[in-house]
Design an enzyme around this catalytic site. Structure first.
Site, PDB file in Angstrom:
ATOM      1  CB  SER A 142      -0.847  -0.004   1.283  1.00  0.00           C
ATOM      2  OG  SER A 142      -1.502   1.234   1.470  1.00  0.00           O
ATOM      3  CE1 TYR A 155      -4.675  -1.961   5.048  1.00  0.00           C
ATOM      4  CE2 TYR A 155      -3.290  -0.047   4.606  1.00  0.00           C
ATOM      5  CZ  TYR A 155      -4.092  -1.082   4.152  1.00  0.00           C
ATOM      6  OH  TYR A 155      -4.297  -1.244   2.795  1.00  0.00           O
TER       7      TYR A 155
HETATM    8  P1  NAD Z   1     -11.758  -5.953  -0.085  1.00  0.00           P
HETATM    9  O1  NAD Z   1     -12.350  -5.829   1.271  1.00  0.00           O
HETATM   10  O2  NAD Z   1     -12.567  -5.575  -1.287  1.00  0.00           O
HETATM   11  O3  NAD Z   1     -11.214  -7.436  -0.328  1.00  0.00           O
HETATM   12  C1  NAD Z   1     -10.557  -8.146   0.673  1.00  0.00           C
HETATM   13  C2  NAD Z   1     -10.578  -9.602   0.312  1.00  0.00           C
HETATM   14  O4  NAD Z   1      -9.932 -10.341   1.370  1.00  0.00           O
HETATM   15  C3  NAD Z   1     -11.982 -10.195   0.172  1.00  0.00           C
HETATM   16  O5  NAD Z   1     -11.984 -11.191  -0.832  1.00  0.00           O
HETATM   17  C4  NAD Z   1     -12.218 -10.830   1.552  1.00  0.00           C
HETATM   18  O6  NAD Z   1     -13.188 -11.873   1.526  1.00  0.00           O
HETATM   19  C5  NAD Z   1     -10.832 -11.371   1.817  1.00  0.00           C
HETATM   20  N1  NAD Z   1     -10.564 -11.662   3.226  1.00  0.00           N
HETATM   21  C6  NAD Z   1     -10.845 -10.902   4.309  1.00  0.00           C
HETATM   22  N2  NAD Z   1     -10.462 -11.535   5.428  1.00  0.00           N
HETATM   23  C7  NAD Z   1      -9.926 -12.727   5.044  1.00  0.00           C
HETATM   24  C8  NAD Z   1      -9.371 -13.829   5.728  1.00  0.00           C
HETATM   25  N3  NAD Z   1      -9.266 -13.847   7.081  1.00  0.00           N
HETATM   26  N4  NAD Z   1      -8.924 -14.903   5.023  1.00  0.00           N
HETATM   27  C9  NAD Z   1      -9.050 -14.911   3.672  1.00  0.00           C
HETATM   28  N5  NAD Z   1      -9.561 -13.883   2.957  1.00  0.00           N
HETATM   29  C10 NAD Z   1     -10.002 -12.806   3.641  1.00  0.00           C
HETATM   30  O7  NAD Z   1     -10.406  -5.093  -0.002  1.00  0.00           O
HETATM   31  P2  NAD Z   1      -9.427  -4.528  -1.132  1.00  0.00           P
HETATM   32  O8  NAD Z   1      -9.494  -3.059  -1.068  1.00  0.00           O
HETATM   33  O9  NAD Z   1      -9.622  -5.215  -2.422  1.00  0.00           O
HETATM   34  O10 NAD Z   1      -8.017  -4.937  -0.481  1.00  0.00           O
HETATM   35  C11 NAD Z   1      -7.174  -5.915  -1.035  1.00  0.00           C
HETATM   36  C12 NAD Z   1      -5.742  -5.615  -0.608  1.00  0.00           C
HETATM   37  O11 NAD Z   1      -5.344  -4.354  -1.157  1.00  0.00           O
HETATM   38  C13 NAD Z   1      -5.549  -5.506   0.903  1.00  0.00           C
HETATM   39  O12 NAD Z   1      -4.323  -6.090   1.274  1.00  0.00           O
HETATM   40  C14 NAD Z   1      -5.498  -4.005   1.125  1.00  0.00           C
HETATM   41  O13 NAD Z   1      -4.777  -3.677   2.269  1.00  0.00           O
HETATM   42  C15 NAD Z   1      -4.796  -3.562  -0.132  1.00  0.00           C
HETATM   43  N6  NAD Z   1      -4.964  -2.157  -0.443  1.00  0.00           N
HETATM   44  C16 NAD Z   1      -6.208  -1.637  -0.679  1.00  0.00           C
HETATM   45  C17 NAD Z   1      -6.334  -0.282  -0.992  1.00  0.00           C
HETATM   46  C18 NAD Z   1      -7.654   0.356  -1.283  1.00  0.00           C
HETATM   47  O14 NAD Z   1      -7.692   1.606  -1.400  1.00  0.00           O
HETATM   48  N7  NAD Z   1      -8.725  -0.387  -1.431  1.00  0.00           N
HETATM   49  C19 NAD Z   1      -5.189   0.531  -1.043  1.00  0.00           C
HETATM   50  C20 NAD Z   1      -3.951  -0.038  -0.794  1.00  0.00           C
HETATM   51  C21 NAD Z   1      -3.845  -1.376  -0.496  1.00  0.00           C
END
Ligand code: NAD
Length: 260
Positions: A142, A155
């Protein structure tokens, strides 16, 4: 480009992980998806990958906040796919609070999923990749792997940890046909961020779209969200032969967030 490659994407029932799995499949990889959600919806998602891209797609349920379950999940994925070439450590959660108010169980849950699962998944995948002398490990870090924001202690600590683990993995696999890199997104409008937009709207008494614009304005100079598909295409690049000498590095896609 990735025909006959076997890819595992954690946390891929929604958001960034799903877009990455779909982009890898679009480029010919067989995939294992994982994550929580409604069983009918997950099956629809899995079947759509197979029918749209003509690859094999499997869904494996596993709670990756548990180390042993994560290692077992990788072994089951290897069995389902007949090997593992690409591992995308993507699953992640968020919680916001001041350090002194941060619930201990939320701290533990974020470190377990956002950091320790990357360690366990990598540890389980590497013996397979080392044996075949080919592998790609892609860690979804991130902007918060590079800089901090208040209220996000767990985080930010986890994502900085992922950046460090990415470098160690790169050093321990250098010259063995394996690379390990991170992708550092800024704001992406997924469920994880939608909850933060809703909280901001409630705090400021605005509508959702005003809150979304305020969220962007605070951090992301482009004032536009990064799209999940753009991140998927970055993962395809990191999986390609063109990236074979890129390791221990990161791709930043954050609309300028970390440039200032
Ligand atoms: P999201 O909530 O849309 O997706 C998260 C996914 O992880 C889902 O499929 C959920 O079911 C799964 N998950 C949650 N807990 C779990 C567990 N205990 N075991 C297995 N699967 C589990 O979130 P996202 O925004 O797509 O995030 C994905 C990654 O990207 C994360 O690591 C997040 O930190 C990172 N990220 C997101 C952003 C953003 O702005 N959305 C920015 C930077 C980094």
């Amino acid at each position: 480009m990735l025909k006959s490659k076997k890819a595992v994407v954690t946390g891929s029932t929604s958001g960034i992980g799903l877009a990455i799995a779909r982009q890898l499949a679009r480029n010919g990889a067989d995939v294992v998806i994982n994550g929580f959600g409604d069983a009918t919806e997950i099956e629809r998602t899995r079947a759509a990958i197979e029918s749209e891209f003509g690859v094999r797609a499997h869904y494996l349920h596993a709670d990756l906040s548990k180390g042993e379950d994560t290692r077992q999940f990788i072994e089951e994925a290897v069995k389902a796919l007949g090997g593992i070439d690409i591992l995308v450590n993507n699953a992640g959660i968020q919680h916001t609070a001041l350090i002194e108010d941060f619930p201990i169980d939320r701290w533990d849950a974020i470190i377990a999923l956002n950091l320790s699962a990357v360690f366990h998944g990598t540890a389980a995948a590497l013996p397979h990749m080392k044996k075949q002398r080919w592998g790609r490990i892609i860690n979804i870090a991130s902007a918060h792997g590079q800089v901090a924001s208040e209220l996000k202690s767990a985080y930010v600590a986890a994502k900085h940890g992922v950046m460090g683990l990415t470098k160690v993995t790169a050093l321990e696999t250098a010259g063995q046909g394996i690379t390990c890199n991170a992708i550092c997104p800024g704001w992406v409008r997924t469920a994880l961020v939608e909850r933060q937009i809703e909280a901001l709207a409630a705090k400021n008494g605005t509508d959702i779209e005003t809150a979304a614009r305020e969220l962007l304005a605070e951090k992301q100079p482009s004032l536009e969200f990064v799209t999940p598909d753009q991140l998927g295409q970055a993962a395809v690049f990191l999986s390609s032969d063109a990236a074979s000498q890129m390791t221990g590095a990161h791709i930043t896609m954050d609309g300028g967030w970390t440039a200032r």
